[in-house]
Write a protein that holds these residues in place. Structure first.
Motif, PDB file in Angstrom:
ATOM      1  N   TRP A  61       0.792  -1.230   0.000  1.00 37.08           N
ATOM      2  CA  TRP A  61       0.000   0.000   0.000  1.00 37.08           C
ATOM      3  C   TRP A  61       0.826   1.284   0.000  1.00 37.08           C
ATOM      4  O   TRP A  61       0.472   2.241  -0.696  1.00 37.08           O
ATOM      5  CB  TRP A  61      -0.990  -0.013   1.152  1.00 37.08           C
ATOM      6  N   PRO A  62       1.922   1.347   0.758  1.00 38.03           N
ATOM      7  CA  PRO A  62       2.727   2.581   0.703  1.00 38.03           C
ATOM      8  C   PRO A  62       3.203   2.914  -0.707  1.00 38.03           C
ATOM      9  O   PRO A  62       3.283   4.091  -1.083  1.00 38.03           O
ATOM     10  CB  PRO A  62       3.899   2.280   1.634  1.00 38.03           C
ATOM     11  N   PHE A  63       3.499   1.904  -1.503  1.00 40.34           N
ATOM     12  CA  PHE A  63       4.003   2.124  -2.856  1.00 40.34           C
ATOM     13  C   PHE A  63       2.866   2.437  -3.834  1.00 40.34           C
ATOM     14  O   PHE A  63       3.074   3.146  -4.818  1.00 40.34           O
ATOM     15  CB  PHE A  63       4.805   0.904  -3.311  1.00 40.34           C
ATOM     16  N   ILE A  64       1.680   1.917  -3.551  1.00 40.62           N
ATOM     17  CA  ILE A  64       0.514   2.299  -4.348  1.00 40.62           C
ATOM     18  C   ILE A  64       0.173   3.758  -4.086  1.00 40.62           C
ATOM     19  O   ILE A  64      -0.096   4.539  -5.002  1.00 40.62           O
ATOM     20  CB  ILE A  64      -0.687   1.381  -4.030  1.00 40.62           C
ATOM     21  N   GLU A  65       0.210   4.159  -2.828  1.00 40.05           N
ATOM     22  CA  GLU A  65      -0.106   5.539  -2.467  1.00 40.05           C
ATOM     23  C   GLU A  65       0.927   6.520  -3.001  1.00 40.05           C
ATOM     24  O   GLU A  65       0.596   7.659  -3.349  1.00 40.05           O
ATOM     25  CB  GLU A  65      -0.226   5.664  -0.950  1.00 40.05           C
ATOM     26  N   SER A  66       2.176   6.092  -3.090  1.00 38.17           N
ATOM     27  CA  SER A  66       3.220   6.978  -3.605  1.00 38.17           C
ATOM     28  C   SER A  66       3.242   7.027  -5.132  1.00 38.17           C
ATOM     29  O   SER A  66       3.922   7.882  -5.713  1.00 38.17           O
ATOM     30  CB  SER A  66       4.597   6.520  -3.102  1.00 38.17           C
TER      31      SER A  66
ATOM     32  N   TRP B 266      -2.083  -1.032  -8.499  1.00 41.76           N
ATOM     33  CA  TRP B 266      -2.848  -2.233  -8.186  1.00 41.76           C
ATOM     34  C   TRP B 266      -2.821  -3.204  -9.361  1.00 41.76           C
ATOM     35  O   TRP B 266      -2.774  -4.427  -9.175  1.00 41.76           O
ATOM     36  CB  TRP B 266      -4.288  -1.878  -7.838  1.00 41.76           C
ATOM     37  N   GLU B 267      -2.822  -2.677 -10.584  1.00 37.17           N
ATOM     38  CA  GLU B 267      -2.840  -3.518 -11.772  1.00 37.17           C
ATOM     39  C   GLU B 267      -1.571  -4.357 -11.911  1.00 37.17           C
ATOM     40  O   GLU B 267      -1.581  -5.392 -12.588  1.00 37.17           O
ATOM     41  CB  GLU B 267      -3.048  -2.653 -13.015  1.00 37.17           C
ATOM     42  N   GLN B 268      -0.489  -3.927 -11.286  1.00 35.20           N
ATOM     43  CA  GLN B 268       0.703  -4.768 -11.267  1.00 35.20           C
ATOM     44  C   GLN B 268       0.517  -5.964 -10.347  1.00 35.20           C
ATOM     45  O   GLN B 268       1.144  -7.004 -10.534  1.00 35.20           O
ATOM     46  CB  GLN B 268       1.919  -3.948 -10.813  1.00 35.20           C
ATOM     47  N   TRP B 269      -0.342  -5.802  -9.372  1.00 32.10           N
ATOM     48  CA  TRP B 269      -0.605  -6.865  -8.396  1.00 32.10           C
ATOM     49  C   TRP B 269      -1.724  -7.796  -8.863  1.00 32.10           C
ATOM     50  O   TRP B 269      -1.662  -9.007  -8.659  1.00 32.10           O
ATOM     51  CB  TRP B 269      -0.971  -6.236  -7.056  1.00 32.10           C
ATOM     52  N   SER B 270      -2.771  -7.232  -9.485  1.00 35.30           N
ATOM     53  CA  SER B 270      -3.983  -7.999  -9.749  1.00 35.30           C
ATOM     54  C   SER B 270      -4.624  -7.610 -11.081  1.00 35.30           C
ATOM     55  O   SER B 270      -4.571  -6.452 -11.497  1.00 35.30           O
ATOM     56  CB  SER B 270      -4.989  -7.777  -8.610  1.00 35.30           C
ATOM     57  N   LYS B 271      -5.290  -8.593 -11.700  1.00 32.94           N
ATOM     58  CA  LYS B 271      -6.041  -8.336 -12.923  1.00 32.94           C
ATOM     59  C   LYS B 271      -7.485  -7.955 -12.631  1.00 32.94           C
ATOM     60  O   LYS B 271      -8.234  -7.615 -13.543  1.00 32.94           O
ATOM     61  CB  LYS B 271      -6.009  -9.577 -13.823  1.00 32.94           C
TER      62      LYS B 271
END
Length: 427
Positions: A237-242, A247-252
């Motif tokens: 989450w810290p890297f998504i917020e920054s 999220w698309e790198q994590w999940s389809k």
């Protein structure tokens, strides 16, 4: 009869149905889920071994990569390491060892492909690094759409019969904060810890695109258990917020890790293994006595046409024939609409759960549940969110154990509709 129901089990599903994540997550109508903020209920830090590994990596490269920092962030606590170190030693000695996973569709591996399921990757690492050949075995009891209460009900059938030495529990995006979820989660954790072979237990906290996770609530329940905890939200989450990670790198979709995300999830667990392996062994683990939630349903039994058949006394199956159409629950009961007689049975206990099939198919209707002659619940086999998924409802709970009579019959107006009972949970 259509009605939107509480979907304790309709989370972590396909992109079509994942909208339920934002309004359901196993909660009752009046329950408000926790924020899912990635915070522990009490300060917990990574161990010195983990820090040493990070410092060593930093010295070699000048700084940690984003994935390395995520991996460090994921480990909330190693907890009491006694049982895990014992399991690692057992594997190294060439003894047979089984690693078991129980959870929802994330654990089952939906959207990760056949090779990159995080549970399978975790097992493969353990086998290659601590095993001596074929002595390490793998059980994946992940099942789409199942919250921890249904995980508890099916746990003997799907997991504990294999006597796992290590148990990973992953229900943080399938559960909410309702009492049924709290009871199910803590009872499952306690049941795993109190198995005769004393397995090591690790808690996994997944997250969905909205940021929702039951991590905080689960921490409140299990804080005193001193167990290892691994958090996806703390990691990514810290890297998504920054803006450094999406999220698309994590999940389809809204919830399930893709192949890359699943490999990263496995890295989080592998980091835990490596960290514990470097630690000194803690004192022998002692399971806490008192339940934080107050309701110990760890002895809840799954009842269908094959399992624990003597737990209920069927007076008449009425218009229900043996067998159900869900792939994971084939030994239930399906209503034959040519008749209109109720399903009648009695049981001895203080709680009754019913697992039934929910579908968008208009041919399915609602069933009324009567306990000792009084209507206790209405279960809706047809809803806008249904996808032929199992739904678990607690229809009865009492302070003390006693003998009770149950009748299941179709609600008024739905006498010509279908309904499937997948199994019962009796305590």
């Amino acid at each position: 009869m259509k009605k939107k129901i509480r979907l304790a089990a309709a989370l972590c599903m396909t992109a079509v149905t994942v909208c339920a994540l934002f309004s359901a997550c196993g909660k009752d109508t009046n329950d408000t889920p926790t924020s899912g903020a990635a915070q522990e209920t009490a300060p917990e830090t990574n161990t010195d071994a983990t820090k040493d590994e990070a410092e060593s990596t930093s010295e070699q490269t000048g700084e940690l990569t984003m994935e390395q920092q995520m991996t460090l962030n994921s480990l909330l606590s190693t907890g009491n390491n006694y049982r895990m170190k014992k399991a690692i030693e057992k594997a190294r000695a060439g003894e047979d060892i089984t690693i078991g996973f129980i959870g929802g569709s994330i654990t089952e591996g939906y959207n990760a492909g056949t090779k990159d399921i995080y549970a399978k990757l975790t097992y493969e690492f353990f086998k290659e690094n601590y095993g001596t050949g074929d002595n390490v075995h793998y059980v994946n009891a992940g099942l789409s759409g199942t919250p921890s209460i249904l995980g508890l009900i099916r746990s003997d059938r799907d997991l504990f019969k294999y006597e796992p030495d290590i148990v990973f529990i992953e229900f943080a995006v399938n559960d909410g904060t309702a009492n049924i979820d709290n009871t199910g989660y803590e009872s499952l954790v306690y049941k795993a810890l109190t198995q005769p072979n004393e397995p090591a237990v690790v808690l996994l906290y997944s997250v969905v695109k909205s940021g929702y996770t039951c991590q905080d609530n689960m921490n409140l329940i299990t804080f005193k258990y001193d167990l290892p905890k691994i958090s996806v939200k703390n990691a990514i989450w810290p890297f998504i917020e920054s803006g450094d990670y999406t999220w698309e790198q994590w999940s389809k979709d809204e919830s399930h890790p893709n192949a890359d995300g699943s490999r990263l999830y496995a890295d989080f667990i592998i980091n835990y293994f490596k960290t514990v392996d470097k630690e000194e062994s803690a004192a022998e683990y002692k399971v806490p006595d008192a339940f934080a939630n107050g309701f110990d349903h760890s002895e809840l039994l799954m009842v269908d046409n094959e399992l624990n058949t003597g737990t209920i006394n069927i007076e008449s199956s009425g218009s229900y024939k043996t067998g159900s159409n869900h792939a994971s629950f084939k030994q239930g009961w399906t209503r034959d609409i040519s008749g209109n007689d109720g399903f009648k049975f009695s049981f001895e206990g203080d709680a009754l759960y019913i697992v039934y099939k929910d579908t968008k198919n208009d041919a399915y209707g609602a069933a009324d549940i009567y306990i000792d002659g009084e209507r206790a619940a209405t279960l809706y086999g047809n809803s806008d969110d249904g996808w032929n998924n199992p739904v678990t409802e607690r229809v009865f709970r009492a302070k003390d154990s006693g003998s009770h009579k149950v009748e299941i019959k179709m609600a008024d107006g739905d006498e010509a509709k279908e309904f499937e009972i997948l199994c019962f949970g009796v305590h």
